[in-house]
Design a protein around this motif. Structure first.
Motif, PDB file in Angstrom:
ATOM      1  N   VAL A   1       0.814  -1.228   0.000  1.00  0.00           N
ATOM      2  CA  VAL A   1       0.000   0.000   0.000  1.00  0.00           C
ATOM      3  C   VAL A   1       0.839   1.265   0.000  1.00  0.00           C
ATOM      4  O   VAL A   1       0.313   2.355   0.220  1.00  0.00           O
ATOM      5  CB  VAL A   1      -0.950   0.013   1.221  1.00  0.00           C
ATOM      6  CG1 VAL A   1      -1.882  -1.175   1.199  1.00  0.00           C
ATOM      7  CG2 VAL A   1      -0.163   0.069   2.530  1.00  0.00           C
ATOM      8  N   VAL A   2       2.145   1.146  -0.213  1.00  0.00           N
ATOM      9  CA  VAL A   2       3.011   2.328  -0.201  1.00  0.00           C
ATOM     10  C   VAL A   2       3.560   2.589  -1.597  1.00  0.00           C
ATOM     11  O   VAL A   2       3.674   1.665  -2.420  1.00  0.00           O
ATOM     12  CB  VAL A   2       4.182   2.160   0.797  1.00  0.00           C
ATOM     13  CG1 VAL A   2       3.655   2.004   2.199  1.00  0.00           C
ATOM     14  CG2 VAL A   2       5.055   0.982   0.403  1.00  0.00           C
ATOM     15  N   PRO A   3       3.908   3.838  -1.902  1.00  0.00           N
ATOM     16  CA  PRO A   3       4.547   4.151  -3.186  1.00  0.00           C
ATOM     17  C   PRO A   3       5.890   3.454  -3.300  1.00  0.00           C
ATOM     18  O   PRO A   3       6.491   3.034  -2.297  1.00  0.00           O
ATOM     19  CB  PRO A   3       4.706   5.670  -3.143  1.00  0.00           C
ATOM     20  CG  PRO A   3       3.750   6.143  -2.094  1.00  0.00           C
ATOM     21  CD  PRO A   3       3.658   5.038  -1.096  1.00  0.00           C
ATOM     22  N   SER A   4       6.393   3.361  -4.498  1.00  0.00           N
ATOM     23  CA  SER A   4       7.648   2.647  -4.740  1.00  0.00           C
ATOM     24  C   SER A   4       8.827   3.277  -4.021  1.00  0.00           C
ATOM     25  O   SER A   4       9.763   2.584  -3.613  1.00  0.00           O
ATOM     26  CB  SER A   4       7.926   2.598  -6.249  1.00  0.00           C
ATOM     27  OG  SER A   4       7.985   3.912  -6.790  1.00  0.00           O
ATOM     28  N   ASP A   5       8.808   4.614  -3.809  1.00  0.00           N
ATOM     29  CA  ASP A   5       9.940   5.261  -3.161  1.00  0.00           C
ATOM     30  C   ASP A   5       9.985   4.989  -1.658  1.00  0.00           C
ATOM     31  O   ASP A   5      10.993   5.259  -0.993  1.00  0.00           O
ATOM     32  CB  ASP A   5       9.916   6.767  -3.422  1.00  0.00           C
ATOM     33  CG  ASP A   5       8.599   7.409  -2.981  1.00  0.00           C
ATOM     34  OD1 ASP A   5       7.609   6.666  -2.799  1.00  0.00           O
ATOM     35  OD2 ASP A   5       8.564   8.649  -2.828  1.00  0.00           O
ATOM     36  N   LEU A   6       8.889   4.453  -1.073  1.00  0.00           N
ATOM     37  CA  LEU A   6       8.882   4.106   0.349  1.00  0.00           C
ATOM     38  C   LEU A   6       8.959   2.602   0.578  1.00  0.00           C
ATOM     39  O   LEU A   6       8.980   2.144   1.720  1.00  0.00           O
ATOM     40  CB  LEU A   6       7.612   4.648   1.025  1.00  0.00           C
ATOM     41  CG  LEU A   6       7.491   6.166   1.181  1.00  0.00           C
ATOM     42  CD1 LEU A   6       6.199   6.506   1.921  1.00  0.00           C
ATOM     43  CD2 LEU A   6       8.690   6.724   1.948  1.00  0.00           C
ATOM     44  N   PHE A   7       8.973   1.841  -0.510  1.00  0.00           N
ATOM     45  CA  PHE A   7       8.932   0.388  -0.379  1.00  0.00           C
ATOM     46  C   PHE A   7      10.122  -0.140   0.420  1.00  0.00           C
ATOM     47  O   PHE A   7       9.976  -0.977   1.316  1.00  0.00           O
ATOM     48  CB  PHE A   7       8.896  -0.262  -1.759  1.00  0.00           C
ATOM     49  CG  PHE A   7       8.914  -1.762  -1.710  1.00  0.00           C
ATOM     50  CD1 PHE A   7       7.746  -2.486  -1.486  1.00  0.00           C
ATOM     51  CD2 PHE A   7      10.107  -2.464  -1.863  1.00  0.00           C
ATOM     52  CE1 PHE A   7       7.762  -3.871  -1.420  1.00  0.00           C
ATOM     53  CE2 PHE A   7      10.135  -3.844  -1.804  1.00  0.00           C
ATOM     54  CZ  PHE A   7       8.962  -4.560  -1.584  1.00  0.00           C
ATOM     55  N   LEU A   8      11.349   0.335   0.107  1.00  0.00           N
ATOM     56  CA  LEU A   8      12.547  -0.155   0.784  1.00  0.00           C
ATOM     57  C   LEU A   8      12.499   0.164   2.276  1.00  0.00           C
ATOM     58  O   LEU A   8      12.823  -0.685   3.117  1.00  0.00           O
ATOM     59  CB  LEU A   8      13.794   0.454   0.157  1.00  0.00           C
ATOM     60  CG  LEU A   8      15.132   0.011   0.776  1.00  0.00           C
ATOM     61  CD1 LEU A   8      15.296  -1.492   0.653  1.00  0.00           C
ATOM     62  CD2 LEU A   8      16.297   0.746   0.114  1.00  0.00           C
ATOM     63  N   PHE A   9      12.085   1.383   2.630  1.00  0.00           N
ATOM     64  CA  PHE A   9      11.999   1.759   4.048  1.00  0.00           C
ATOM     65  C   PHE A   9      11.014   0.860   4.797  1.00  0.00           C
ATOM     66  O   PHE A   9      11.313   0.351   5.878  1.00  0.00           O
ATOM     67  CB  PHE A   9      11.573   3.219   4.175  1.00  0.00           C
ATOM     68  CG  PHE A   9      11.213   3.625   5.577  1.00  0.00           C
ATOM     69  CD1 PHE A   9      12.195   3.921   6.507  1.00  0.00           C
ATOM     70  CD2 PHE A   9       9.882   3.678   5.975  1.00  0.00           C
ATOM     71  CE1 PHE A   9      11.861   4.265   7.817  1.00  0.00           C
ATOM     72  CE2 PHE A   9       9.536   4.033   7.271  1.00  0.00           C
ATOM     73  CZ  PHE A   9      10.526   4.325   8.194  1.00  0.00           C
ATOM     74  N   VAL A  10       9.827   0.681   4.212  1.00  0.00           N
ATOM     75  CA  VAL A  10       8.810  -0.146   4.868  1.00  0.00           C
ATOM     76  C   VAL A  10       9.300  -1.586   4.996  1.00  0.00           C
ATOM     77  O   VAL A  10       9.114  -2.234   6.030  1.00  0.00           O
ATOM     78  CB  VAL A  10       7.484  -0.089   4.091  1.00  0.00           C
ATOM     79  CG1 VAL A  10       6.494  -1.126   4.624  1.00  0.00           C
ATOM     80  CG2 VAL A  10       6.884   1.305   4.187  1.00  0.00           C
ATOM     81  N   HIS A  11       9.930  -2.086   3.958  1.00  0.00           N
ATOM     82  CA  HIS A  11      10.414  -3.467   3.979  1.00  0.00           C
ATOM     83  C   HIS A  11      11.457  -3.664   5.078  1.00  0.00           C
ATOM     84  O   HIS A  11      11.409  -4.649   5.829  1.00  0.00           O
ATOM     85  CB  HIS A  11      10.998  -3.830   2.619  1.00  0.00           C
ATOM     86  CG  HIS A  11      11.406  -5.259   2.514  1.00  0.00           C
ATOM     87  ND1 HIS A  11      10.511  -6.311   2.510  1.00  0.00           N
ATOM     88  CD2 HIS A  11      12.645  -5.829   2.426  1.00  0.00           C
ATOM     89  CE1 HIS A  11      11.163  -7.448   2.431  1.00  0.00           C
ATOM     90  NE2 HIS A  11      12.461  -7.189   2.361  1.00  0.00           N
ATOM     91  N   LEU A  12      12.410  -2.745   5.170  1.00  0.00           N
ATOM     92  CA  LEU A  12      13.446  -2.859   6.207  1.00  0.00           C
ATOM     93  C   LEU A  12      12.851  -2.700   7.604  1.00  0.00           C
ATOM     94  O   LEU A  12      13.244  -3.395   8.544  1.00  0.00           O
ATOM     95  CB  LEU A  12      14.526  -1.797   5.977  1.00  0.00           C
ATOM     96  CG  LEU A  12      15.397  -1.972   4.733  1.00  0.00           C
ATOM     97  CD1 LEU A  12      16.351  -0.799   4.593  1.00  0.00           C
ATOM     98  CD2 LEU A  12      16.176  -3.279   4.810  1.00  0.00           C
ATOM     99  N   THR A  13      11.901  -1.789   7.746  1.00  0.00           N
ATOM    100  CA  THR A  13      11.303  -1.540   9.058  1.00  0.00           C
ATOM    101  C   THR A  13      10.513  -2.738   9.552  1.00  0.00           C
ATOM    102  O   THR A  13      10.599  -3.122  10.723  1.00  0.00           O
ATOM    103  CB  THR A  13      10.384  -0.304   9.003  1.00  0.00           C
ATOM    104  OG1 THR A  13      11.153   0.822   8.595  1.00  0.00           O
ATOM    105  CG2 THR A  13       9.771  -0.032  10.374  1.00  0.00           C
ATOM    106  N   THR A  14       9.730  -3.350   8.677  1.00  0.00           N
ATOM    107  CA  THR A  14       8.867  -4.457   9.080  1.00  0.00           C
ATOM    108  C   THR A  14       9.591  -5.791   9.165  1.00  0.00           C
ATOM    109  O   THR A  14       9.034  -6.760   9.670  1.00  0.00           O
ATOM    110  CB  THR A  14       7.689  -4.601   8.105  1.00  0.00           C
ATOM    111  OG1 THR A  14       8.199  -4.787   6.775  1.00  0.00           O
ATOM    112  CG2 THR A  14       6.799  -3.369   8.153  1.00  0.00           C
TER     113      THR A  14
END
Length: 449
Positions: free
Chosen positions: A403-416
């Motif tokens: 549910v996040v834009p592509s530019d936030l995908f890496l941040f969300v992936h690392l955080t979760t």
């Protein structure tokens, strides 16, 4: 037991034993019908090699208790035969918890005899043996203090502090006596001041002891000294107790009444504590000998489930909802943010706020799952429960990533994944660091005072 076998065990003669086995291969099996076995004799005499041979031939002998309530481990522990204790623990470490008469274990006999080396070996192999109690509710510490075994006390207290099991220092026997009560009483009996002073000095330096614990007779450790004076050394002990903020039983009741602002009751009530935050925390905080561990675990389970539910729900349904349409701005409409249907509105309109939201929510979610894992350890269907927790965790991370834009995908992936999953280890590190800083602050405060 065959007389010849008895003589071989008493002398530790392995050649004689082999000769007897050659003559009668069932001689050891026949011995099982008697009240004694050769392993007891060899353990009492300290014949290590003979013990090894018997254990090789008949390891079942190691767990036998004779009519007097002694097993080979009882005898070896009582006599301080460290090497024999080690050999017996190779058969089964739980032998040091084998109960004899009056529920006395080999560890209890080692404590009574002051066998510090044996105690160290048993604690290394079977840490739970220190919690075993006799019929009188006494553990190893109680027995060591009763018998004035300073080295045994020092060994056990040192191990307890190293393993962060300070609650063992305040366990009570059937009379409600802690080891401080017993140390005070044995001082009155002129057994010596070493144990008493050591226990008290530990309590002053670590705060591990409940110095104002009241036994079933309604007295504290300080009461024991003051009610039963014996010699000039009492003054020194009273001073040590005083530095640890020890009080007489009547004074603890008076202090409780004063702190709760209640003139008619001896115990504080929540209503009388609202005006004082510290007293309120003191009233409700978990106390090892008042509150049931199972009830505390149940409460923590409820809280962990509530946190997991709340963080999962808000994680898969972020604040602000989702875009219902897709928008790709062109040169004529470049002011609008690009977004696609199903993406989080907050993720495209307030990226910094969304990143903070994801971080803290993921930390709370992963920690709640970790709490559920710890609190349900050793439960039935443990493997199935772990699969459920892992599935929920993966579902959470997958939904957020979608549910996040592509530019936030890496941040969300690392955080979760990496960051939130490592929070349990980070929490343990911070807890240890806080404990160390607290101790340093306490030591510096004492030096200043």
């Amino acid at each position: 037991m065959d007389t010849r076998l008895f003589e071989a065990a008493q002398a530790g003669n392995i050649d004689h034993l082999q000769q007897l086995l050659t003559e009668n291969p069932f001689i050891l099996s026949n011995t099982q019908l008697s009240a004694e076995n050769p392993l007891n004799i060899a353990a009492a005499m300290g014949h290590v090699d003979f013990v090894k041979e018997i254990l090789r031939l008949k390891p079942v002998f190691a767990g036998e208790v004779n009519q007097e309530g002694f097993s080979p481990m009882h005898i070896a522990a009582d006599n301080g035969q460290v090497e024999i204790v080690k050999e017996l623990m190779k058969v089964d470490v739980r032998l040091c918890r084998l109960e004899g008469r009056q529920k006395m274990t080999p560890f209890h006999h080692a404590a009574i005899g002051g066998r510090a080396d044996v105690i160290g070996v048993m604690l290394s192999g079977c840490p739970d043996c220190i919690e075993d109690e006799t019929e009188r509710g006494e553990n190893g510490l109680h027995l060591a203090v009763r018998n004035n075994r300073f080295e045994a006390i020092k060994k056990m207290v040192g191990w307890i502090r190293e393993m962060n099991k300070e609650y063992l220092l305040n366990m009570k026997d059937e009379q409600g006596n802690t080891i401080l009560h017993l140390a005070s009483w044995k001082k009155q009996r002129r057994v010596g001041k070493g144990n008493q002073k050591y226990c008290l000095e530990v309590s002053v330096s670590t705060g591990s002891f409940e110095v104002n614990a009241i036994n079933h007779a309604g007295i504290t450790a300080l009461d024991v000294i003051l009610l039963f004076p014996s010699e000039a050394g009492d003054r020194e002990i009273v001073e040590i107790l005083g530095s640890a903020k020890a009080m007489r039983a009547r004074d603890t009741v008076s202090s409780t009444v004063t702190n709760s602002h209640t003139s008619t009751e001896n115990t504080p009530t929540p209503e009388g504590l609202w005006s004082n935050g510290n007293n309120l925390v003191e009233y409700f905080k978990f106390k090892k000998y008042r509150d049931s561990p199972s009830e505390a675990r149940g409460t923590l389970l409820v809280i962990a489930v509530l946190v997991a539910t709340a963080t999962f729900q808000v994680g898969v349904s972020p604040p602000g909802g989702f875009w219902q349409d897709s928008n790709i701005p062109d040169q004529k409409n470049s002011t609008n943010n690009a977004h696609f249907a199903g993406q989080s509105i907050m993720a495209t309109t307030n990226k910094v706020g969304f990143m903070l939201f994801v971080f803290f929510n993921s930390v709370g979610f992963s920690m709640s799952l970790y709490m559920l894992y710890v609190l349900t350890s050793k439960f039935p269907l443990q493997f199935e429960l772990q699969i459920c927790l892992l599935s929920i965790y993966c579902t959470y991370g997958t939904v957020l990533s979608c549910v996040v834009p592509s530019d936030l995908f890496l941040f969300v992936h690392l955080t979760t994944t990496i960051l939130s999953s490592s929070m349990s280890a980070l929490a343990r590190f911070v807890r240890s660091l806080a404990r160390m800083l607290r101790k340093i602050f306490k030591d510096s405060t004492h030096r200043v005072v």
